[in-house]
Design an enzyme around this catalytic site. Structure first.
Site: not given
Ligand SMILES: Nc1ncnc2c1ncn2[C@@H]1O[C@H](COP(=O)(O)OP(=O)(O)O)[C@@H](O)[C@H]1O
Ligand SMILES: Nc1ncnc2c1ncn2[C@@H]1O[C@H](COP(=O)(O)OP(=O)(O)O)[C@@H](O)[C@H]1O
Ligand SMILES: [Mg+2]
Ligand SMILES: [Mg+2]
Ligand SMILES: [Mg+2]
Ligand SMILES: [Mg+2]
Lengths: 333, 212, 333, 212
Positions: C54-57, C105, C110, C219
């Site tokens: 996921g994005s946001g990291h 991860k 994932d 998250h």
């Protein structure tokens, strides 16, 4: 107030100890008075570069000490200029016989304390030149006022003057290159949330849930107008228009674009700002030849960003691209 | 009544330190309104250090005490106020020379030298909404009192009164120097913190003179 | 919600465009499906490294694409695993004949999506190995559960496996080195404030003004205990004690210490955390041989940090020190 | 009553898409409580895409429709639910084979295959607080109904009823799979979002069958 710290009174010192432990080969931190000095200073025959100012803007200036950039940084207390003593001591530590350049953000406190220190250093026989950085177009300039503030453009002055000093330019040349950058660099910032100042534990100004502040500085000062939140393209236009008008930057100019985070804004948002700025500039045929994105001149945990444009020449591009090895900027070695 | 001695100068520092400590939060609040909020803290740090320095009584003349204060303020205050007050005390010390006591005209001259030092460093003019707006009327009032033959304590009381009025009179002004200048019209309605602290310092000087 | 963005729906894409514009020589961003690929991929004869999630990291994983680290990164929507299609496409793009390593991860989403993609890639004749990173000691591990989460330790796996691939190690060796890192790396995090998720505009959990949350993920998941704020040394002990107990790390171990910011916490505070962690470790004679400080595996604008320890060997030190040139990590060239 | 056709499968997708859209926020809220809040959005994206894919009517058998749904969900949902539901529909399609119509036992077999696909991918057991806790009782109820000679619509109604009960029964459980497993005891008292969405999907299947 919730912050990752021991005590507001030891914050600056504890942060310096962390920096020193992270980069032992690059720099050393001195204690009495507090300074960050390049590990191999003084470099014989090289112009020494010293900058400094209140803390709370990390990595500015301490994270820019190293090869190809600053020889020393003088961190004052949070948002408070250092006194002349550590500035003088830093000047002595980096004096390798070719003179020392003071890079000073244009705030009365910084200007006066560096001025006293420069006078004392000259009295000891060290050749000192001073460059004042005043890139913030949010502030009205006039010969009757304190003038503009120095903000993120300082990073570009330090990098480019640092490269000139590293290649062996003399004091007069390095100072002239630095002043050339100051003449051609402009910045403006926006806050989504004010920084929380450690000593008071309070936000330095209050913004409602849907408000943003355009034209803020990097010391928790409020800006020049408060408006409702809007999507990034509108915000970017409000920052870039006054920047471009001021110099002015014109169509076909080659520029360096710096999108600078204020400390509490993550990289993902800065990348979006960069994208919006690129679109705005490309619509006006201003050519972005170099880009830097990240949190380099911060204001504690303030949320927001600033945009900086520098007009580039071939020489400036070469100096920008030259190797640099510091805690916060590193390439070419 | 005798002239002012080194003990007066030490008392001045003691009372100034106490007054700054007492008004620390208030000065901070004034500075938060139109600056960065550290003025009270900066001065508290500086005068605490200055008090420690002059306390041992080694300095034998008013000029020597004031010179110690000057160097200590320069080394400890930082910000705009450090070099400005440091220069003020340095110039005051030079004006006092190595005299053992100061009479009314000497006190007035000392204040004028201090004010000139601030102007030399900061290049502010009266009306720029800075500490100069407290010092300038203070210097004028002191000169008038001294010319009228007033004792040193009276000269300082006049100066302190005029400084207080001068500080109050900064409220309607737009700032042209210091951080408040970034605010434009938004500085109107706020008292300049440096002018306010200058009035406190001069009141401490008068109190130190009056109590002897 | 106040963020520097156009629209939550275009956030990931706009950020990728910004990244691409900043590092044209290093990487390219592809559109259908969305991937970040090393500019010179596929590198013939080199094991290809693919990560994603996921994005946001950010900068994880897109900021680690380049020489000596990842060959491709697959960014899903914010906090949502990408689907198999882009993972498969990335795998194809970086396949230079020596096989591809998936660094994943350990989150069910994932794991499953990479698993499907790996099956499809193998069906096309590409040799794929998968390494699951599960360094977060805040989560109870057991064979009956989803197991631990993968957090900032992933950065170390990507760097060290990337260096092994760059020096020419074969797929089996690179995978074994990566699994060795996973076996010896442990992390734990703390939040001072929850991230604000762009789609909802709401903080993902609520903390009172004097509360912090120990053991958070990346998250916006809440952590394992909520306690009143305390000075940094106490917080650092709460993170390091479970890390050190778990492996266990013991006296005289050489370690790499990563102090990772969560996105909304400035460098100054991270430097203070580093200082506190150094003191805690040195009191236990655990020797910090390498240090990294910065915001590398973030959680949008969450305030807080995580601490990661990796047991070092001489080989790992050499691979860590090897040149790397990516948007977010760069040294040696 | 005839067996279920490709039109039933298309109706199922249409009603499932509508139901997911209607309960999008609710599924998101369940997922925010014990996961990351995206479950409603993920499924909405996936079923909107699946609906677009199957709408043109090119797929002539239930199995062909379900296979299209499977590949679309795998390509568009992401997260844990994408591969899990994708595999479920893929296995269901395989079970349906190329039959033109499905009778009661075929429908029960299709649901069992779907559940087995989820378990194969996710390795969750009943009681782990996942979508398996909706599918397992649904499969059992469908098998029982089919064994009793029920029509396909009735088989699906039984499955949907049992799935709803199974979803509700996840509330007291501690999670051992998926994001909720990070919460330990804190997941108790919350309904599993995947189990809740599974119940919605099976209700849509029953509704699609009942309306023909
Ligand atoms: N150029 C100047 N000349 C005279 N006084 C000045 C000037 N600039 C600032 N000051 C005084 O300094 C005060 C602020 O001092 P302080 O808060 O300690 O420094 P800083 O602004 O660096 O934080 C102002 O209130 C003003 O009175
Ligand atoms: N291993 C597993 N087996 C079966 N179902 C699972 C498993 N892991 C997660 N799930 C289901 O997936 C749901 C979450 O889906 P979603 O929110 O779309 O994915 P993510 O957790 O990646 O955000 C959970 O509520 C649960 O029902
Ligand atoms: Mg200040
Ligand atoms: Mg101030
Ligand atoms: Mg998710
Ligand atoms: Mg979810």
């Amino acid at each position: 107030m919730k912050k990752l710290l021991r005590d507001p009174r030891t914050l600056v010192r504890d942060g310096l100890d962390g920096l020193a432990a992270t980069h032992p080969g690059l720099l050393r931190v001195e204690a009495g008075p507090e300074l960050v000095v390049r590990a191999d200073a003084p470099v014989r025959g090289k112009v020494g570069l010293v900058s400094g100012g209140g803390s709370g803007h990390e990595p500015l200036h301490t994270g820019f000490v190293g090869f190809g950039m600053l020889d020393a940084a003088v961190p004052g207390p949070v948002f408070t200029s250092p006194t002349p003593d550590p500035i003088l001591e830093a000047t002595r530590s980096v004096s390798g016989g070719a003179g020392v350049l003071h890079i000073v953000k244009n705030y009365t406190g910084d200007v006066l304390n560096f001025e006293v220190a420069a006078d004392l250093a000259r009295a000891e026989g060290i050749d000192v030149e001073t460059v004042l950085v005043d890139d913030d177009v949010a502030v009205q300039d006039s010969t009757h006022t304190a003038g503009r503030r120095g903000v993120a453009g300082t990073v570009l002055v330090e990098k480019i003057a640092g490269a000139a000093a590293e290649r062996g330019d003399d004091l007069e040349t390095v100072a002239a290159i630095a002043r050339g950058i100051v003449a051609d660099v402009r910045s403006m910032g926006v806050a989504l949330a004010a920084p929380v100042v450690p000593h008071s534990g309070l936000p330095s100004f209050d913004l409602a849930d849907d408000e943003i502040e355009i034209g803020i500085g990097i010391h928790g000062e409020p800006g020049r107008e408060r408006i409702p939140w809007e999507p990034v393209d509108g915000i970017v236009a409000r920052l870039l228009q006054p920047i471009v008008d001021d110099l002015p930057f014109t169509s076909l100019d080659d520029v360096l674009l710096l999108v600078n985070g204020m400390g509490g804004t993550p990289l993902l948002e800065l990348s979006v700002v960069l994208d919006a700025a690129n679109q705005w500039l490309s619509d006006r045929s201003i050519h972005v030849a170099r880009t830097l994105v990240g949190s380099y001149a911060t204001s504690l945990d303030m949320q927001g960003c600033s945009i900086t444009l520098l007009r580039l020449t071939d020489e400036r591009k070469a100096l920008w691209d030259a190797p640099v090895e510091t805690a916060a900027l590193r390439w070419g070695r | 009544m005798a002239g002012l001695t080194a003990d007066w100068a030490r008392d001045w520092v003691r009372l100034a330190a106490a007054s700054v400590a007492e008004h620390r939060a208030e000065l901070g609040a004034l500075d938060r309104d139109i600056g960065d909020g550290d003025h009270g803290e900066n001065l508290d740090r500086g005068f605490t250090a200055a008090l420690a320095k002059v306390q041992d009584g080694a300095a034998g003349t008013p000029g020597a005490v004031l010179r110690l204060v000057a160097t200590t303020l320069i080394s400890t205050v930082g910000g705009a106020a450090g070099p400005l007050y440091g220069t003020a005390f340095l110039k005051a010390a030079e004006a006092a020379g190595d005299a053992d006591t100061l009479d009314g005209p000497a006190v007035a001259a000392l204040l004028a030298a201090a004010r000139d030092g601030i102007v030399l460093r900061g290049r502010a003019e009266p009306g720029d909404k800075t500490m100069v707006d407290a010092w300038s009327p203070a210097v004028d009032a002191a000169a008038a009192a001294a010319a009228g033959g007033a004792e040193p304590a009276e000269v300082l009381r006049e100066a302190a009164r005029a400084a207080g009025e001068g500080a109050a009179a900064t409220e309607p002004l737009v700032a042209r120097k210091g951080r408040a200048s970034y605010l434009g019209e938004r500085a109107v309605g706020h008292r300049d913190p440096g002018a306010a602290s200058s009035a406190l310092l001069l009141a401490a000087a008068a109190e130190a003179a009056g109590s002897r």
